[in-house]
Design an enzyme around this catalytic site. Structure first.
Site, PDB file in Angstrom:
ATOM      1  N   ASP A  52      16.216  19.827 -14.982  1.00  0.00           N
ATOM      2  CA  ASP A  52      15.848  20.637 -16.155  1.00  0.00           C
ATOM      3  C   ASP A  52      15.798  19.770 -17.387  1.00  0.00           C
ATOM      4  O   ASP A  52      16.808  19.565 -18.035  1.00  0.00           O
ATOM      5  CB  ASP A  52      16.843  21.783 -16.316  1.00  0.00           C
ATOM      6  CG  ASP A  52      16.419  22.778 -17.377  1.00  0.00           C
ATOM      7  OD1 ASP A  52      15.251  22.740 -17.790  1.00  0.00           O
ATOM      8  OD2 ASP A  52      17.261  23.590 -17.796  1.00  0.00           O
TER       9      ASP A  52
ATOM     10  N   GLU B  63      13.010  23.215 -26.066  1.00  0.00           N
ATOM     11  CA  GLU B  63      12.951  24.446 -25.275  1.00  0.00           C
ATOM     12  C   GLU B  63      14.336  25.059 -25.125  1.00  0.00           C
ATOM     13  O   GLU B  63      14.489  26.275 -25.144  1.00  0.00           O
ATOM     14  CB  GLU B  63      12.369  24.152 -23.876  1.00  0.00           C
ATOM     15  CG  GLU B  63      12.106  25.404 -23.041  1.00  0.00           C
ATOM     16  CD  GLU B  63      13.298  25.895 -22.229  1.00  0.00           C
ATOM     17  OE1 GLU B  63      13.254  27.041 -21.769  1.00  0.00           O
ATOM     18  OE2 GLU B  63      14.284  25.143 -22.060  1.00  0.00           O
TER      19      GLU B  63
ATOM     20  N   HIS C   8      21.878  23.172 -16.320  1.00  0.00           N
ATOM     21  CA  HIS C   8      22.701  23.161 -17.544  1.00  0.00           C
ATOM     22  C   HIS C   8      24.140  22.686 -17.300  1.00  0.00           C
ATOM     23  O   HIS C   8      25.024  22.994 -18.095  1.00  0.00           O
ATOM     24  CB  HIS C   8      22.748  24.552 -18.195  1.00  0.00           C
ATOM     25  CG  HIS C   8      21.413  25.038 -18.685  1.00  0.00           C
ATOM     26  ND1 HIS C   8      21.269  26.212 -19.397  1.00  0.00           N
ATOM     27  CD2 HIS C   8      20.161  24.520 -18.582  1.00  0.00           C
ATOM     28  CE1 HIS C   8      19.997  26.396 -19.707  1.00  0.00           C
ATOM     29  NE2 HIS C   8      19.294  25.385 -19.213  1.00  0.00           N
TER      30      HIS C   8
HETATM   31 ZN    ZN Z   1      14.116  24.033 -18.614  1.00  0.00          ZN
END
Ligand code: ZN
Length: 475
Positions: free
Chosen positions: A279, A313, A412
């Protein structure tokens, strides 16, 4: 043989074109080696950090090496920084003291330097918090939930992400002293998963942290037996003044209709706890691979393929909003937008959001994706957080849906590192995204524009496999 001949006759593209895109993506493995370079040499890329700026320079350099023209476009971004973070469960009758595994949520204020202390009160929904009334005052509200799968209407990320984005602000309004949110995760080794939390301008704020699922379970067990669960929390995070940053915009100019744009997006920023490999380093290298391969085609595709590596983002969407604003006048000439922000898993199929019979237009182009297992349309919602501001402008959305079974094991958290990425799966998805981009840029017609989506306050989901009902927010 007869079938093969029929197939060749029917295909709307030269077979050599498919080989040069899909075959090359699978053979070269550039996406994988490039992801290693991004994660190991640039590393964490939290918006506003030196790492984020290094990533901008890195991306410009890579596009140049690929012979793809690229530039930056400005975005004013928030600058939140993490500091010390620790928490302790205080010993009490039937309760052993314990150092807790916590991490601040992005946007949280810090605590005073000597920390805050309070009793834990557990809720599962925002409505339960409201029902507490005055009894929430001075407490540390613990948002517990039952996320157990990546997607899924009642068990997935989308079902519970509101607790993280809005729970702490609601706890502050109720007079609480702080908030813990159970990690939005499908796996944990006491690794808390961060993410953004939103406080409205001028509204009350409280220190807010994610807590590992194991420690959340411990709170729940202790409260269930009637024990006092009292915690001390220290957070050193803070929000500094906004800074200037940038999206990186790269283009392979169309040979016949250069003003018509197929937009590919991914986000360059990441959380700061690890390398941001899945991510969204993976998404970034996937769309960069599409540009690299398209730039090698002679002749160039009919339309322009534009790759945007968005900034911010994760905690603000400033880059996505800045792009939509700066390019509003040419939005009607954006013939499709695809965002790659679903990790590094293998491709499963194609999802469309278009008017008319978009599938009929795209279907004849999908046969080359049989080799990567993505040659058919699948259920889901096409889109992405960074391109969501283009929804109200009626830009058709296309997604390559990926296997996200393990996405939220890592998402995350400190475990989002390069070693989790499978080279073959990443290459397949890079091949699929590249081929879809070339198809949309080369086909004679364009997708019919869908009805506008309502403008959103917050982003669409970081959530790869959208549930039937789109979650209200998603970062
Ligand atoms: Zn992302």
């Amino acid at each position: 043989m007869a079938l093969a001949v029929l197939f060749l006759v029917a295909a709307p593209y030269p077979p050599a074109l498919a080989e040069r895109v899909v075959g090359t993506a699978l053979r070269d493995g550039v996406a994988y080696s490039r992801l290693q370079d991004l994660t190991d040499s640039v590393g964490p890329r939290l918006t506003g950090s030196p790492g984020a700026e290094a990533a901008v320079a890195w991306a410009l350099q890579k596009f140049q090496e690929d012979g793809v023209s690229a530039h930056t476009e400005p975005a004013t971004v928030p600058h939140w920084v993490r500091g010390e973070e620790r928490a302790e469960l205080l010993p009490a009758k039937g309760v052993a003291g314990l150092k807790l595994a916590v991490t601040a949520l992005g946007g949280s204020p810090g605590t005073p330097s000597d920390g805050i202390e309070g009793d834990i009160v557990e809720v599962h929904t925002l409505a339960e918090l409201q029902a507490l009334g005055a009894s929430a005052k001075g407490k540390i509200v613990f948002f517990n939930h039952a996320m157990s799968t990546a997607s899924g209407k009642t068990t997935g990320y989308g079902a519970f992400v509101d607790l993280r984005t809005h729970g702490p602000a609601e706890a502050a309004k109720a007079g609480a002293a702080g908030a813990f949110v159970r990690s939005l995760a499908t796996a944990s080794f006491r690794s808390p998963h961060t993410g953004a939390t939103d406080f409205a301008e001028g509204a009350p704020k409280v220190p807010a942290a994610a807590i590992s699922t194991e420690d959340a379970d411990l709170f729940h067990r202790l409260l269930a037996k009637g024990a006092q669960v009292r915690v001390k929390l220290w957070l050193g995070c803070k929000t500094l003044p906004d800074v200037q940053s940038a999206n990186v915009v790269a283009e392979v100019r169309g040979r016949e209709k250069p003003e018509e744009v197929v937009l590919l997006g991914a986000h360059l920023d990441s959380w700061d706890l690890a390398q941001g490999a899945i991510d969204d380093g993976a998404g970034a290298v996937i769309v960069m691979e599409a540009a690299r391969l398209a730039a090698q085609l002679r002749p160039a595709p009919r339309r322009t393929i534009r790759v945007v590596l968005f900034m911010n983002e994760e905690n603000g969407l400033a880059g996505g909003k800045a792009y939509a604003k700066a390019h509003a006048a040419e939005a009607p000439r954006h013939v499709a937008a695809l965002e790659s922000d679903s990790g590094a898993g293998r491709p499963l199929g194609i999802v469309l959001r278009a008017g008319g019979d978009g599938k009929a237009l795209l279907a004849p182009w999908l046969a080359p994706l049989q080799t990567v297992g993505a040659a058919s349309f699948v259920d889901g919602e096409a889109g992405g957080a960074d391109i969501s501001p283009l929804g109200p402008l009626q830009v058709p959305f296309v997604s390559v849906r990926q296997d996200n079974t393990h996405y939220f094991d890592l998402h995350h958290s400190a475990a989002d590192t390069f070693d989790k990425v499978d080279r073959d799966a990443l290459s397949r998805t890079a091949a699929a995204v590249s081929w879809v981009a070339v198809s949309l840029a080369e086909m004679e017609g364009t997708l019919v524009r869908p009805p506008p989506t309502p403008p959103r306050q917050r982003a669409a989901p970081d959530q790869p496999q959208p549930a039937a009902t789109p979650p209200r927010s998603n970062r």
